[in-house]
Design a protein around this motif. Sequence first.
Motif, PDB file in Angstrom:
ATOM      1  N   SER A 170       7.391   4.841  -9.758  1.00 18.99           N
ATOM      2  CA  SER A 170       6.872   5.000 -11.007  1.00 18.99           C
ATOM      3  C   SER A 170       7.813   4.859 -12.198  1.00 18.99           C
ATOM      4  CB  SER A 170       5.864   6.144 -11.478  1.00 18.99           C
ATOM      5  OG  SER A 170       4.834   6.244 -10.486  1.00 18.99           O
ATOM      6  N   ARG A 171       7.238   3.848 -13.258  1.00 20.75           N
ATOM      7  CA  ARG A 171       8.292   3.509 -14.181  1.00 20.75           C
ATOM      8  C   ARG A 171       7.282   3.142 -15.275  1.00 20.75           C
ATOM      9  NH1 ARG A 171      13.506   1.797 -12.886  1.00 20.75           N
ATOM     10  NH2 ARG A 171      13.836   1.914 -15.332  1.00 20.75           N
ATOM     11  N   PRO A 172       7.810   3.348 -16.555  1.00 24.14           N
ATOM     12  CA  PRO A 172       6.918   3.033 -17.667  1.00 24.14           C
ATOM     13  C   PRO A 172       6.288   1.873 -17.689  1.00 24.14           C
ATOM     14  CG  PRO A 172       8.967   4.123 -18.459  1.00 24.14           C
ATOM     15  CD  PRO A 172       9.102   3.714 -17.015  1.00 24.14           C
ATOM     16  N   PHE A 173       6.782   0.687 -17.370  1.00 25.64           N
ATOM     17  CA  PHE A 173       6.273  -0.738 -17.397  1.00 25.64           C
ATOM     18  C   PHE A 173       5.819  -1.017 -16.142  1.00 25.64           C
ATOM     19  CE2 PHE A 173       9.196  -0.237 -21.433  1.00 25.64           C
ATOM     20  CZ  PHE A 173       8.257  -0.735 -22.422  1.00 25.64           C
ATOM     21  N   GLY A 174       5.894  -0.403 -15.377  1.00 23.80           N
ATOM     22  CA  GLY A 174       5.331  -1.008 -13.992  1.00 23.80           C
ATOM     23  C   GLY A 174       5.718   0.014 -12.861  1.00 23.80           C
ATOM     24  N   ASP A 175       4.741   0.076 -11.825  1.00 19.47           N
ATOM     25  CA  ASP A 175       5.029   0.890 -10.483  1.00 19.47           C
ATOM     26  C   ASP A 175       5.213   0.055  -9.443  1.00 19.47           C
ATOM     27  OD1 ASP A 175       4.507   2.751 -12.449  1.00 19.47           O
ATOM     28  OD2 ASP A 175       2.511   2.969 -11.537  1.00 19.47           O
ATOM     29  N   LEU A 176       5.814   0.500  -8.291  1.00 20.08           N
ATOM     30  CA  LEU A 176       5.729  -0.135  -7.200  1.00 20.08           C
ATOM     31  C   LEU A 176       4.734   0.606  -6.130  1.00 20.08           C
ATOM     32  CD1 LEU A 176       7.098  -1.799  -4.699  1.00 20.08           C
ATOM     33  CD2 LEU A 176       8.654   0.194  -4.414  1.00 20.08           C
ATOM     34  N   ILE A 177       3.688  -0.037  -5.838  1.00 26.79           N
ATOM     35  CA  ILE A 177       2.692   0.611  -5.159  1.00 26.79           C
ATOM     36  C   ILE A 177       2.704   0.198  -3.517  1.00 26.79           C
ATOM     37  CG2 ILE A 177       1.423   0.857  -7.094  1.00 26.79           C
ATOM     38  CD1 ILE A 177      -0.437  -1.449  -6.267  1.00 26.79           C
ATOM     39  N   LYS A 178       2.245   1.078  -2.794  1.00 27.63           N
ATOM     40  CA  LYS A 178       1.979   0.683  -1.125  1.00 27.63           C
ATOM     41  C   LYS A 178       0.590   0.773  -0.517  1.00 27.63           C
ATOM     42  CE  LYS A 178       3.792   1.722   3.324  1.00 27.63           C
ATOM     43  NZ  LYS A 178       4.493   2.896   4.062  1.00 27.63           N
ATOM     44  N   PHE A 179       0.069  -0.142  -0.065  1.00 25.38           N
ATOM     45  CA  PHE A 179      -0.992  -0.091   0.622  1.00 25.38           C
ATOM     46  C   PHE A 179      -1.048   0.593   1.805  1.00 25.38           C
ATOM     47  CE2 PHE A 179      -1.268  -3.333  -2.385  1.00 25.38           C
ATOM     48  CZ  PHE A 179      -2.610  -3.317  -2.775  1.00 25.38           C
ATOM     49  N   ASN A 180      -1.478   1.640   1.966  1.00 26.17           N
ATOM     50  CA  ASN A 180      -1.278   2.499   3.118  1.00 26.17           C
ATOM     51  C   ASN A 180      -2.379   2.375   4.152  1.00 26.17           C
ATOM     52  OD1 ASN A 180       1.322   3.847   2.825  1.00 26.17           O
ATOM     53  ND2 ASN A 180       0.271   5.218   1.323  1.00 26.17           N
ATOM     54  N   VAL A 181      -2.369   1.828   5.340  1.00 26.17           N
ATOM     55  CA  VAL A 181      -3.417   1.797   6.231  1.00 26.17           C
ATOM     56  C   VAL A 181      -3.351   3.074   7.256  1.00 26.17           C
ATOM     57  CG1 VAL A 181      -4.448   0.329   8.103  1.00 26.17           C
ATOM     58  CG2 VAL A 181      -3.225  -0.706   6.530  1.00 26.17           C
ATOM     59  N   GLN A 182      -4.655   3.864   7.009  1.00 20.13           N
ATOM     60  CA  GLN A 182      -4.633   5.162   7.664  1.00 20.13           C
ATOM     61  C   GLN A 182      -4.786   5.013   9.019  1.00 20.13           C
ATOM     62  OE1 GLN A 182      -7.423   7.542   5.629  1.00 20.13           O
ATOM     63  NE2 GLN A 182      -6.678   6.693   3.487  1.00 20.13           N
ATOM     64  N   GLY A 183      -4.074   5.854   9.893  1.00 20.21           N
ATOM     65  CA  GLY A 183      -4.301   5.609  11.419  1.00 20.21           C
ATOM     66  C   GLY A 183      -3.686   4.574  12.288  1.00 20.21           C
ATOM     67  N   ARG A 184      -2.858   3.658  11.375  1.00 17.69           N
ATOM     68  CA  ARG A 184      -2.250   2.538  12.044  1.00 17.69           C
ATOM     69  C   ARG A 184      -0.836   3.076  12.320  1.00 17.69           C
ATOM     70  NH1 ARG A 184      -1.699  -3.157   9.199  1.00 17.69           N
ATOM     71  NH2 ARG A 184      -0.122  -1.902   8.289  1.00 17.69           N
ATOM     72  N   PRO A 185      -0.203   2.650  13.539  1.00 19.19           N
ATOM     73  CA  PRO A 185       1.233   2.642  13.593  1.00 19.19           C
ATOM     74  C   PRO A 185       1.773   1.878  12.632  1.00 19.19           C
ATOM     75  CG  PRO A 185       0.138   2.400  15.642  1.00 19.19           C
ATOM     76  CD  PRO A 185      -0.923   2.094  14.732  1.00 19.19           C
ATOM     77  N   GLU A 186       2.967   2.402  12.161  1.00 19.74           N
ATOM     78  CA  GLU A 186       3.721   1.418  11.056  1.00 19.74           C
ATOM     79  C   GLU A 186       4.197   0.327  11.628  1.00 19.74           C
ATOM     80  OE1 GLU A 186       7.575   2.022   7.856  1.00 19.74           O
ATOM     81  OE2 GLU A 186       7.242   3.622   9.485  1.00 19.74           O
ATOM     82  N   LYS A 187       4.036  -0.798  10.730  1.00 24.89           N
ATOM     83  CA  LYS A 187       4.237  -2.341  11.222  1.00 24.89           C
ATOM     84  C   LYS A 187       5.790  -2.640  10.928  1.00 24.89           C
ATOM     85  CE  LYS A 187       0.444  -4.051  12.410  1.00 24.89           C
ATOM     86  NZ  LYS A 187       0.087  -4.579  13.598  1.00 24.89           N
ATOM     87  N   ALA A 188       6.333  -3.316  11.868  1.00 20.56           N
ATOM     88  CA  ALA A 188       7.800  -3.760  11.602  1.00 20.56           C
ATOM     89  C   ALA A 188       8.308  -4.603  10.375  1.00 20.56           C
ATOM     90  CB  ALA A 188       8.461  -4.412  12.976  1.00 20.56           C
ATOM     91  N   ARG A 189       7.298  -5.303   9.890  1.00 16.72           N
ATOM     92  CA  ARG A 189       7.643  -5.984   8.794  1.00 16.72           C
ATOM     93  C   ARG A 189       7.028  -5.233   7.630  1.00 16.72           C
ATOM     94  NH1 ARG A 189       3.512  -9.978  11.366  1.00 16.72           N
ATOM     95  NH2 ARG A 189       4.645 -11.473  12.374  1.00 16.72           N
TER      96      ARG A 189
END
Length: 432
Positions: free
Chosen positions: A86-105
């Motif tokens: 989080s920063r004042p002018f913008g955030d880095l957000i992530k879309f978490n897919v619940q229950g799915r193994p982490e993707k390599a990409r």
Amino acid sequence: MRYMATYDMMETMRNTNEWLGASAKAVAAFPAMGLVPNPFLQWIGAWGDVTERSFARMAVKPDWGIHSIPAEDGCDHLVSVESVFSRPFGDLIKFNVQGRPEKARKILLVAPMSGHYATLLRSTVASLLPDAEIYITDWHNARDIPVSEGKFDIEDYTLYLVDFMREIGPEANVIAVCQPAPLALAATAYLAELDPSAQPRTLTLIGGPIDPDAAATDVTDFGRRVTMGQLEKTAIQRVGFKFKGVGRMVYPGLLQLASFVSMNSERHSEAFKNQITRVSKGEAGDHDAHNRFYDEYLAVMDMTAEFYLSTVERIFKDGEIAKNQFVVNGTPIDIGKITSVAVKTVEGANDDISAPGQCVAALDLLTGLPDSKKASHLEPGAGHFGIFAGKSWRNNIRPLVLDFIDANAKPETPKAAEKPVQKSATVTKLKA
């Protein structure tokens, strides 16, 4: 123009039109109106419905609306949005897919800051999410940022991208769409020289003005027609008392929206006239094609004055990126320092915002990058929106980008060398 009264006048006009629409809709809905079965009353109600929705959308940040996606196990998995930086002018957000193994990409989508919210890339995110871990830059509306947070220009924007790339790590694959393409290129070059271990693995630039003079459009011509003094006097306003950023100098989203609409005014007028007719006949739906498009298109945000003005002056007028003369926080940026990040450009043959030639110019600047790590694609018949969110993206460009990412996932292995990107039928290898 640089007065709170001017900013408040625009907001007052928006609010008034929203109220007029709501009033017309309510009056036409009174049961007593059924005693006068006049088609004109139905049309008034339909006009009010469309008008209220349209002007209300302008003041609301759209929701991502990505609730679940299917996975390889045949189940739908819930999706949650998390702010990871989080920063004042913008955030880095992530879309978490619940229950799915982490993707390599791991993909970082760099959303444009050009008047719309990052949700403009909603369909882009949704199309990539089943196959990758998706991060995106979520820029904030400048009118909601207190003056005490300081300035935010294109150098600050570039440094934000540097921080976001560092946060994800060297496994990141960056996709920059439109406006941020030259700054994403600069941020990568900044890391290449000062922090090589934090460089992304690949960089895909989609329809961005790397060299605006390579192919003129109405957008680039506008930058030439007006002086910086004229632009500052006519486009910059001071946020009014209603918002947290009171007193901040901004380029208002409502003013930018007026520019967007004026470029295709006849098309937009026809679209709204047809929608009013459909509503009056009971043929429109809450999530029909018109509402899906305009709920996003009409939702606009303010940009800081310094970001807007520095973009016009340094990217379009002076061509600092195109001339490889960009400076960030006193540090000269040399794009030729990029030697290991695979770079791909994507352009639309019918793009009237960033015409073909503007984005592919990036490859000529990459003098230190071997040809085997350079690629470009020109999509026939595609306009600006289509190359990152339309039919062309879904059917052709998205698979090419994923193949490009995979081909450079482990460049040191023989397997990656067996499938050079430049041999693809739809990818053209360019010489530096």
